[in-house]
Enzyme design. Structure first.
Site, mmCIF file in Angstrom:
data_model
loop_
_atom_site.group_PDB
_atom_site.id
_atom_site.type_symbol
_atom_site.label_atom_id
_atom_site.label_comp_id
_atom_site.label_asym_id
_atom_site.label_seq_id
_atom_site.Cartn_x
_atom_site.Cartn_y
_atom_site.Cartn_z
ATOM 1 N N ASP A 203 18.128 4.449 0.713
ATOM 2 C CA ASP A 203 17.994 3.313 -0.207
ATOM 3 C C ASP A 203 17.417 3.783 -1.546
ATOM 4 O O ASP A 203 16.524 3.173 -2.118
ATOM 5 C CB ASP A 203 17.096 2.237 0.421
ATOM 6 C CG ASP A 203 17.241 0.892 -0.293
ATOM 7 O OD1 ASP A 203 18.176 0.737 -1.104
ATOM 8 O OD2 ASP A 203 16.414 -0.004 -0.033
ATOM 9 N N LYS B 197 -0.603 -2.245 0.602
ATOM 10 C CA LYS B 197 0.415 -3.130 1.164
ATOM 11 C C LYS B 197 -0.203 -3.778 2.393
ATOM 12 O O LYS B 197 -0.762 -3.071 3.244
ATOM 13 C CB LYS B 197 1.651 -2.339 1.574
ATOM 14 C CG LYS B 197 2.382 -1.714 0.412
ATOM 15 C CD LYS B 197 3.677 -1.083 0.891
ATOM 16 C CE LYS B 197 4.510 -0.623 -0.280
ATOM 17 N NZ LYS B 197 5.858 -0.245 0.103
ATOM 18 N N GLY C 221 2.282 -7.921 -6.270
ATOM 19 C CA GLY C 221 3.669 -8.223 -5.903
ATOM 20 C C GLY C 221 3.740 -8.657 -4.458
ATOM 21 O O GLY C 221 2.722 -8.763 -3.769
ATOM 22 N N GLY D 261 5.727 -7.937 -0.843
ATOM 23 C CA GLY D 261 6.633 -7.112 -0.042
ATOM 24 C C GLY D 261 7.166 -7.970 1.088
ATOM 25 O O GLY D 261 6.780 -9.134 1.242
ATOM 26 N N GLU D 262 8.032 -7.389 1.914
ATOM 27 C CA GLU D 262 8.621 -8.188 2.983
ATOM 28 C C GLU D 262 7.586 -8.590 4.022
ATOM 29 O O GLU D 262 7.652 -9.662 4.605
ATOM 30 C CB GLU D 262 9.745 -7.406 3.663
ATOM 31 C CG GLU D 262 10.626 -8.353 4.443
ATOM 32 C CD GLU D 262 11.449 -7.660 5.521
ATOM 33 O OE1 GLU D 262 12.576 -8.064 5.684
ATOM 34 O OE2 GLU D 262 10.957 -6.745 6.197
ATOM 35 N N PHE D 263 6.575 -7.724 4.189
ATOM 36 C CA PHE D 263 5.605 -7.977 5.257
ATOM 37 C C PHE D 263 4.348 -8.684 4.771
ATOM 38 O O PHE D 263 3.517 -9.084 5.561
ATOM 39 C CB PHE D 263 5.210 -6.654 5.919
ATOM 40 C CG PHE D 263 6.372 -5.987 6.607
ATOM 41 C CD1 PHE D 263 6.732 -6.377 7.898
ATOM 42 C CD2 PHE D 263 7.106 -5.000 5.983
ATOM 43 C CE1 PHE D 263 7.809 -5.773 8.537
ATOM 44 C CE2 PHE D 263 8.169 -4.398 6.625
ATOM 45 C CZ PHE D 263 8.533 -4.783 7.905
ATOM 46 N N GLY D 264 4.170 -8.768 3.471
ATOM 47 C CA GLY D 264 2.964 -9.395 2.944
ATOM 48 C C GLY D 264 2.754 -8.979 1.516
ATOM 49 O O GLY D 264 3.635 -8.370 0.895
ATOM 50 N N GLU D 265 1.576 -9.333 0.991
ATOM 51 C CA GLU D 265 1.330 -9.038 -0.412
ATOM 52 C C GLU D 265 1.119 -7.545 -0.675
ATOM 53 O O GLU D 265 0.683 -6.817 0.210
ATOM 54 C CB GLU D 265 0.069 -9.764 -0.882
ATOM 55 C CG GLU D 265 0.325 -11.197 -1.249
ATOM 56 C CD GLU D 265 -0.532 -12.159 -0.459
ATOM 57 O OE1 GLU D 265 -1.525 -11.720 0.117
ATOM 58 O OE2 GLU D 265 -0.164 -13.352 -0.403
ATOM 59 N N VAL D 266 1.419 -7.183 -1.916
ATOM 60 C CA VAL D 266 1.062 -5.838 -2.376
ATOM 61 C C VAL D 266 -0.047 -6.046 -3.406
ATOM 62 O O VAL D 266 0.083 -6.862 -4.315
ATOM 63 C CB VAL D 266 2.257 -5.119 -3.036
ATOM 64 C CG1 VAL D 266 1.872 -3.719 -3.471
ATOM 65 C CG2 VAL D 266 3.448 -5.083 -2.092
#
Ligand code: ACK
Length: 997
Positions: free
Chosen positions: A749, A656, A631, A633-638
């Site tokens: 959240d 992550k 997947g 994520g906001e900072f890079g791939e998971v």
């Protein structure tokens, strides 16, 4: 001059001689039907004349005429042959004749007559051929006059009119009789004579046959006749009819009905055709054989079941034949120290019956799972082991460290008829996890006013290494109303934060890889009083011990923190009054439970990387093997991959990554999550394995969760889980949240997308990072106060003035419950964020998803209370869900089953009002079904408020997700309607009918 020729010139044309047929008349004589000579006698011989003409069909017309109008003293007799009486008691004589008007004949005044006489003579047998005619034998019936005679037409023609006269004679007793016609000087043509008597003709009435019946002579009394049922019919009330004087049947009483196997057709009972049956006598039609049965012969009283289908003794013959149910499905177990929960879903095929019950069979097996024998009677089943109507059972008093096999059989009303077709579900359960207590006597080492130090020994060599101990304790006086717990890795603990001079109850259990052992027996120890010598400086000791136990150098961090920032986010309240807990916790921020850890905000570190290293292990990247990207994520791939831990086997992990070209701030934000996660140690919180910060790429390594995030997992498996399984997931999330709130962490959240699921359906809370999560979350939207907030999941006070707390997390938890129970439906569907805020403000709350137990929706509503202090705390949620799991029958009542839902303004305020069916469907983004609703006649909102899921399906909504969305909304409307009805505000409920497009 004779006028006979003259007479016939007028007589023959236009005569209608055909005889009307009368079914209730028995004709004794009809001259129009006699083909040969009539051979009637005339006296004197030259009086009456017999003339036989032929009609157009060549049938004879026998006519007798006399017309001696010019001669006086006429006495001409015409006598019929002997007429047998048959059954007649009264006879009718119908004469058709013409009679000339004397005025129409010149010169006949004085001698011409316009009548004749009718006579009869009863006699048992006919006269001999030479018998002498004696007029005195005859009795006069009547003088017959003409109604009509010759009539002059406008054209001057004479038209002959035919007279018909009928006379009755009776009673007649002899076997026969003669009739005689006496002319005394008229001009007559006797065209036909019909003699008959009347009868009620044989008939079928109400499936009974009634014979020919002759009425009584006395016309005022009726003959009662009893009918006989037709073949294959049986009497209900004696069938009767009454024969009236005119030969009409009157007053039908009683009736017959067709016997079993026969049905009425044209007043008869005919056999049911093959493939049909009639099980009851009565005036009903044969029915088609019910499903799975057939009849091969005519006249079947019932149909025989096909192979493997049966009819229970109490099943009516009208019912379809049914079969044994298939085996129960999805048999699962759940075991804790003392109880084993078996749960299954109903068979896919109930055999066509609704009376499905379950029997549970228990076998204890040898180590290899073989050599099983039935369990002894010590093993208890709650509520029982046979005849269960629910799909779960609790097993108690089983032996630890043993193998059991449980078989669940679904039974229905025909199970006894086809034992060979039984299907069972099997499950093998090892009770390893439910091992005995591994903790022996618990000793008090010392006690101060607010702490007690305990230690213990293991009772036996554990089969698996002990990972840690859990100590559960509560004030004895409080009798388990509330309890606290703490953990330790060593067999000793110092429990702090206690009340002075108070007796506490403690019990301890061990956790191994196989799960928890049973609790030790309970031990009671008291804290010291105010004067106790042991009271010295216990806070210090507590901190050291707690920090060691938790595995983190909390003391050092906290001391540092206190020195550097001068701010204290952490304290131990030495005197926590349990009754104060509830009120203060949410309002004042976090109050840690005695003995528990406290969360430290990494932002309080001047150097955030210091926080990372404080809480997260640095991993050598060579130990990480990345396998695939799962997947973004906001900072890079998971990615998923494996982590090698020296001396242990590889463990699956999710990695992550921080993509290249990041700013320092991004790096800090990325690693903040690790600094937070690293502080947590709970089975329902995603576990941090470590970080890679000293090489590129920067990585956060966490445990791998096979089923990914909860929202997409549920959407993928829509409808696949039992309610207990869903509650189990919710329980896990609540337990993780309880841990977080206990240590003072507010998630902000909490949403199904931020929960991860492993392959055992264990749910773990993830996605930590305070403000960052909200930046990261695609659901987060900017609010008027400037922050970014996932509106649909967030409590109103957090949206309005950023008041985040464990209570606002509780609100979000309610939304997660709704997401779970609706299998990943989007909260508030397609309503805009602004509409969500407004409708929440107006009191609208999400309705129960389809199939949601009332108890769970009520818990959701509690989580969504406007007043945040009234929302449940997570420990309340956990114990409430535990109660539901222990007592699954409490989950059986579904919201859709509840007719009158308890509606209070607080819990169930008005739902938003929609204007029309179209508006309503638009709001659900289901506009495509508008014409389906309207075509099926659902044109107003009140008409849809009674729709069931079946109705929704029937009008053509075939996708289960759409059905679910529509039905949930209908329930909401129904509840609102109820509320409106209860509050009497009908004018709020605006309904506009709508026409199809
Ligand atoms: O829904 P998913 O499959 O579950 O897709 C997202 C994706 O990575 C981006 O966040 C998945 N994911 C995140 N953390 C984990 C984890 N610890 N184990 C397995 N999948 C994970 C998440």
């Amino acid at each position: 001059m004779t006028y006979q020729r003259f007479f016939f010139m007028f007589a023959l044309p236009g005569l209608v001689l055909s005889d009307p047929s009368h079914s209730n008349q028995v004709v004794l004589l009809d001259t129009t039907a006699v083909l040969g000579e009539l051979s009637w006698k005339t006296y004197p011989i030259n009086g009456w004349d017999a003339i036989t003409e032929m009609d157009e069909h060549n049938r004879p017309i026998h006519t007798f005429q006399v017309c001696h109008v010019m001669e006086p003293n006429q006495n001409n007799w015409l006598r019929t042959n002997w007429i047998p009486r048959q059954a007649a008691q009264k006879i009718y004589v119908e004469l058709r004749f013409t009679l000339r008007d004397c005025n129409s004949i010149p010169w006949v005044s004085g001698t011409c007559k316009e009548t004749f006489n009718l006579h009869y003579f009863e006699i048992d047998e006919p006269h001999g051929a030479n018998a002498h005619f004696n007029p005195n034998d005859y009795a006069k019936i009547d003088t017959i006059a003409a109604d009509e005679s010759f009539t002059q037409t406008d054209l001057g023609d004479r038209v002959l009119r035919l007279n018909t006269e009928v006379r009755e004679v009776g009673p007649i007793a002899r076997k026969g009789f003669y009739l005689a016609f006496q002319d005394v000087g008229a001009c007559i043509a006797l065209v036909s004579v019909r003699v008959y008597y009347k009868k009620c003709p044989s008939t079928l009435r109400n499936l009974a046959a009634f014979p020919d019946t002759v009425p009584r002579v006395d016309s005022s009394s009726l003959v009662e006749v009893r009918g006989a049922c037709v073949e294959n019919a049986e009497e209900r009330d004696t069938p009767r009819l009454y024969c009236g004087a005119d030969g009409d049947w009157l007053v039908p009483l009683g009736r017959c009905v067709c016997s079993i196997g026969y049905e009425e057709s044209d007043s008869l009972c005919i056999a049911c055709r093959p493939g049909f049956y009639k099980a009851f006598a009565g005036n009903i039609k044969c029915s088609k054989c019910p499903p799975h049965s057939s009849s091969h012969t005519e006249g079947s009283s019932q149909c025989h079941c096909e192979r493997s289908y049966y009819r229970a003794s109490k099943d009516p013959p009208t019912m379809a034949c049914t079969r044994l149910p298939s085996s129960p499905r999805n048999l699962v177990f759940n075991i804790n120290e003392t109880a084993l929960f078996l749960e299954w879903t109903p068979p896919s095929d109930t055999g066509g019956r609704k009376d499905v019950t379950y029997d549970v069979f228990c076998f204890r097996c040898g180590a290899d799972g073989q050599a099983c024998e039935p369990c002894n009677s010590n093993v208890r089943f709650i509520p029982k082991s046979t005849g269960l109507t629910s799909t779960s059972v609790v097993v108690q008093d089983f032996v630890a460290h043993a193998n059991y096999t449980f078989q669940i059989e679904a039974l229905n009303g025909v199970s006894g008829l086809g034992r060979s077709e039984r299907q069972l579900a099997n499950i093998t359960v090892s009770t390893e996890q439910a091992g005995p207590s591994l903790v022996g006597v618990v000793r008090k080492d010392w006690a101060s006013q607010t702490s007690i130090a305990l230690s213990w020994q293991e009772t036996e060599q554990p089969h698996a290494a002990i990972l840690d101990y859990e100590i559960k304790y509560y004030e004895k006086e409080q009798e388990q109303l509330s309890y606290s717990s703490t953990r330790t890795k060593s067999p000793s603990v110092i429990v702090t934060g206690l009340n002075p001079s108070t007796v506490y109850v403690f019990h301890v259990r061990a956790r191994t890889l196989a799960g928890y052992s049973s609790y030790s027996p309970k031990f009671e120890f008291a804290t010291g009083d105010e004067n106790s010598e042991e009271a010295a400086d216990q806070g210090q000791v507590l901190v050291i011990v707690t920090a060691t136990v938790g595995g983190f150098s909390l003391l050092i961090i906290l001391t540092l923190f206190l020195l550097i920032s001068g701010r204290c986010q952490w304290y131990i309240k030495s005197k926590i009054k349990s009754e104060d807990k509830k009120g203060t916790q949410y309002q004042n921020g976090h109050v840690p439970f005695p003995g528990s850890k406290t969360y430290i905000d990494p932002d309080t570190y001047e150097d955030p990387s210091q926080a990372v290293h404080e809480f997260a292990k640095e991993i050598d990247p060579s130990r990480i093997q990345i396998e695939r990207v799962i997947g973004a994520g906001e900072f890079g791939e998971v990615c998923s991959g494996q982590l090698r831990i020296p001396g242990k086997k590889e463990i699956p992990v999710a990695i992550k990554t921080l993509k290249g070209g990041y700013t320092e701030r991004q790096r800090r934000d990325f690693l903040r999550e690790a600094s937070i996660m690293g502080q947590f140690d709970n089975p329902n919180i995603i576990r941090l394995q470590g970080v890679v910060t000293k090489s590129r790429p920067v990585m956060i390594v966490v445990e791998y969760m096979e089923n990914g995030s909860l929202d997409s997992f549920l959407r993928k498996h829509d409808g696949h889980f039992t309610v207990i399984q869903l509650v189990g997931m919710l329980r896990g999330i609540a337990s993780g949240m309880m841990y977080l709130s206990d240590i003072g962490y507010v998630h902000r959240d909490l949403a199904a997308r931020n929960i991860l699921v492993d392959d055992n359906l264990v749910c773990k809370v993830s996605d930590f990072g305070l403000s960052r999560v909200l930046e990261d979350d695609p659901e987060a939207a900017y609010t008027t106060t400037g922050g970014k907030i996932p509106i649909r999941w967030t409590a109103p006070e957090a949206i309005a003035y950023r008041k985040f707390s464990s209570a606002s997390d509780a609100w979000s938890y309610g939304i997660v419950m709704w997401e779970v129970m609706s299998y990943g439906e989007r909260p508030y569907w397609e309503m805009s964020n602004q509409d969500v805020i407004l409708s929440i403000e107006e009191g609208y709350r999400l309705p129960a998803p389809m199939g949601c137990p009332v108890a769970l929706h009520q818990l959701m509503l509690l989580c969504w209370q406007k007043e945040r202090s009234r929302r449940p705390q997570f420990n309340d949620v956990v114990s409430f869900l535990d109660k539901l799991i222990r007592n699954p029958s409490s989950l059986l009542t579904l919201v859709e089953d509840v007719n009158s839902f308890p509606v209070t303004p607080e819990d169930m305020p008005d739902y938003p009002l929609f204007i029309s069916i179209g508006d309503w469907l638009d709001s659900l983004k289901m506009s495509q079904y508008k014409n389906n609703f309207i075509a099926a006649g659902y044109t107003t909102l009140d008409s849809i408020s009674t729709m069931s899921i079946d109705d929704v399906r029937r009008i053509g909504v075939s996708l289960i997700g759409h059905q679910r969305r529509i039905v949930s909304s209908i329930q909401a409307l129904r509840l609102q309607f109820l509320h409106v009805q209860q509050s009497g505000f009908h004018e709020n409920w605006t309904i506009y009918p709508e026409e199809p497009q």
